[in-house]
Write an enzyme that holds these catalytic residues in place. Structure first.
Site, short mmCIF file in Angstrom:
data_model
loop_
_atom_site.label_atom_id
_atom_site.label_comp_id
_atom_site.label_asym_id
_atom_site.label_seq_id
_atom_site.Cartn_x
_atom_site.Cartn_y
_atom_site.Cartn_z
N HIS A 137 24.82 -66.27 71.61
CA HIS A 137 26.38 -66.66 71.38
C HIS A 137 27.25 -66.42 72.17
O HIS A 137 28.41 -66.98 72.35
CB HIS A 137 26.71 -65.04 70.42
CG HIS A 137 26.01 -64.94 68.89
ND1 HIS A 137 26.00 -66.10 68.11
CD2 HIS A 137 25.47 -63.84 68.45
CE1 HIS A 137 25.48 -65.80 67.05
NE2 HIS A 137 24.90 -64.41 67.12
N ASP A 173 17.56 -67.52 63.99
CA ASP A 173 18.25 -66.28 63.99
C ASP A 173 19.05 -66.25 62.66
O ASP A 173 19.53 -67.31 62.09
CB ASP A 173 18.88 -66.27 65.19
CG ASP A 173 19.79 -64.65 65.23
OD1 ASP A 173 19.33 -64.04 66.29
OD2 ASP A 173 20.52 -64.42 64.66
N HIS A 175 21.93 -65.51 62.35
CA HIS A 175 23.35 -65.83 62.98
C HIS A 175 23.49 -67.42 63.30
O HIS A 175 22.49 -67.37 64.03
CB HIS A 175 23.98 -64.78 63.68
CG HIS A 175 23.80 -63.42 63.30
ND1 HIS A 175 22.80 -62.49 63.40
CD2 HIS A 175 24.77 -62.85 62.51
CE1 HIS A 175 23.19 -61.19 62.78
NE2 HIS A 175 24.42 -61.52 62.14
N ASP A 262 16.49 -61.40 62.10
CA ASP A 262 17.45 -60.71 61.31
C ASP A 262 17.84 -61.34 60.12
O ASP A 262 18.46 -60.78 59.34
CB ASP A 262 18.77 -60.51 62.03
CG ASP A 262 19.07 -61.54 62.82
OD1 ASP A 262 18.49 -62.87 62.90
OD2 ASP A 262 20.01 -61.60 63.91
ZN ZN Z 1 21.23 -62.55 64.81
#
Ligand code: ZN
Length: 392
Positions: A137, A173, A175, A262
């Protein structure tokens, strides 16, 4: 091309820790590495120890004023002027607060992913795995989503500069892999692919199918957002179909993959309802693509994962087991429970764990309460899947 795999690790990487109550807990590295060691799947001869990234290497992807403030906020008592500035750089949030030693720990993690890339590109290793990496990120001038420096982007930039190879980045991931996507959004020699929970409901709020790249990089950004409460079958159908199509159209020289884990139903930070099966299957698909298109060149990094006891040790071990063609990885794809975890690993950690540790590689997902609207969710994902790859 050598088939050997290298495990990149430095004991100091566990110093990347925001505070005691933060969900990003480096203990997960200790638990995963101990699991591999106790099953005899990781030995010292396979480990390569990285050095911290240099400023020159960091500045390839981060702004000079950002690296300066990260350093300034890394001392035990930062100057007031720097603390006042922290907000402008995303370093004063609950998610990504500054902490003493932050620069050194984050630069070491970047160094690990650079070493993994160098070992593979130089031909010293066929594959390399840097479990502590995957901080996807971080942006050029801003910390975000638990990420200070973007090691995955640094590894890709290193490969471009020194080897000129065309890189496919695969991010699994839950995200969206936003930092890596935006850094290379107009670069035609880098394809970024991300499967994640839709940004409609989850951080960082991006990763929609219409984010396809810009300028010469148009078509080099591929996003597969899935609906909340997606389960194994639908997730894997979306992943397999879109990542294969993307690789086929781009034909990379090397694959860099991010293995945040996750999207598991136990993870406290997302709304996806998958089991360990996807973490057995996805590394196998990526491994196959690396051999099919990139002469085996494959660099893997870790990422998110916040159920540090039940999910992360198994998921991250499975990446290494797949990479080394360990029989335990193949056993997880024969159905059933995937086989037992080493009993001494469970005995060693159960007392410290707040939850019952799993005894097997896979979960008994059949016994979980079925998700209402399962078919509608799978159908919505199927429609998104077509849009994700429609111009490839
Ligand atoms: Zn994540």
């Amino acid at each position: 091309m050598p088939e050997n795999a290298v495990f990149v690790h430095h004991a100091g990487e566990i110093r990347y820790k925001f505070n005691e109550s933060h969900p990003f807990n480096p203990k997960r590295l200790t638990l995963a590495i101990d699991l591999l060691r106790r099953m005899g799947a990781l030995n010292d001869a396979q480990i390569a120890v990285p050095e911290p990234a240099t400023d020159e290497q960091l500045l390839r992807i981060h702004r000079a004023d950002y690296v300066r403030i990260v350093r300034a906020l890394s001392v035990p008592e930062p100057a007031q002027a720097d603390l006042d500035d922290a907000g402008r750089y995303g370093l004063d949030t609950e998610d990504t607060p500054c902490f003493p030693g932050m620069h050194d720990a984050a630069a070491l993690i970047v160094g690990g992913s650079l070493l993994a890339a160098e070992l593979v590109m130089s031909g010293k290793a066929g594959h390399a795995y840097h479990m502590a990496g995957g901080l996807h990120h971080a942006l050029p001038g801003r910390g975000s989503g638990f990420c200070i420096y973007n090691d995955a982007a640094a590894a890709i930039a290193h490969i471009r500069k020194h080897w000129g190879a065309r890189v496919m980045y695969i991010d699994t991931d839950v995200h969206h892999g936003d930092g890596v996507q935006w850094m290379f959004y107009s670069d035609p020699d880098i394809m970024t692919y991300s499967i994640h929970e839709t940004g409609k409901y989850l951080f960082p709020g991006t990763g929609f199918v219409h984010e396809r790249g810009e300028g010469e990089g148009y078509g080099r950004s591929v996003n597969m957002p899935v609906e909340p409460y997606t389960e194994d079958e639908s997730w894997l159908e979306c992943f397999r179909d879109t990542v294969r199509r993307a690789a086929e159209s781009f034909r990379p020289d090397v694959i860099v993959s991010q293995h945040g884990c996750d999207a598991h139903a136990y993870d406290p930070l997302s709304h996806i309802h998958c089991s360990m099966s996807i973490y057995a299957e996805m590394p196998a698909v990526i491994h196959e693509l690396a051999h099919q298109y990139a002469d085996g060149r494959w660099i893997a990094v870790g990422g998110g994962g916040y159920d540090i006891w039940r999910v992360v040790p198994r998921a991250w071990s499975l990446v290494w087991l797949e990479m080394t063609d360990h029989p335990a990885a193949a056993a997880t794809r024969k159905g059933g429970d995937g086989g037992r975890l080493p009993e001494d690993w469970i005995r060693a950690w159960q007392a410290e764990s707040p939850v019952a540790l799993p005894g097997t590689w896979l979960d008994d997902a059949e016994s979980w309460t079925p998700i209402p609207r399962r078919d509608a969710i799978a159908e919505a994902n199927r429609r998104t899947k077509e849009l994700a790859v429609q111009f490839l």
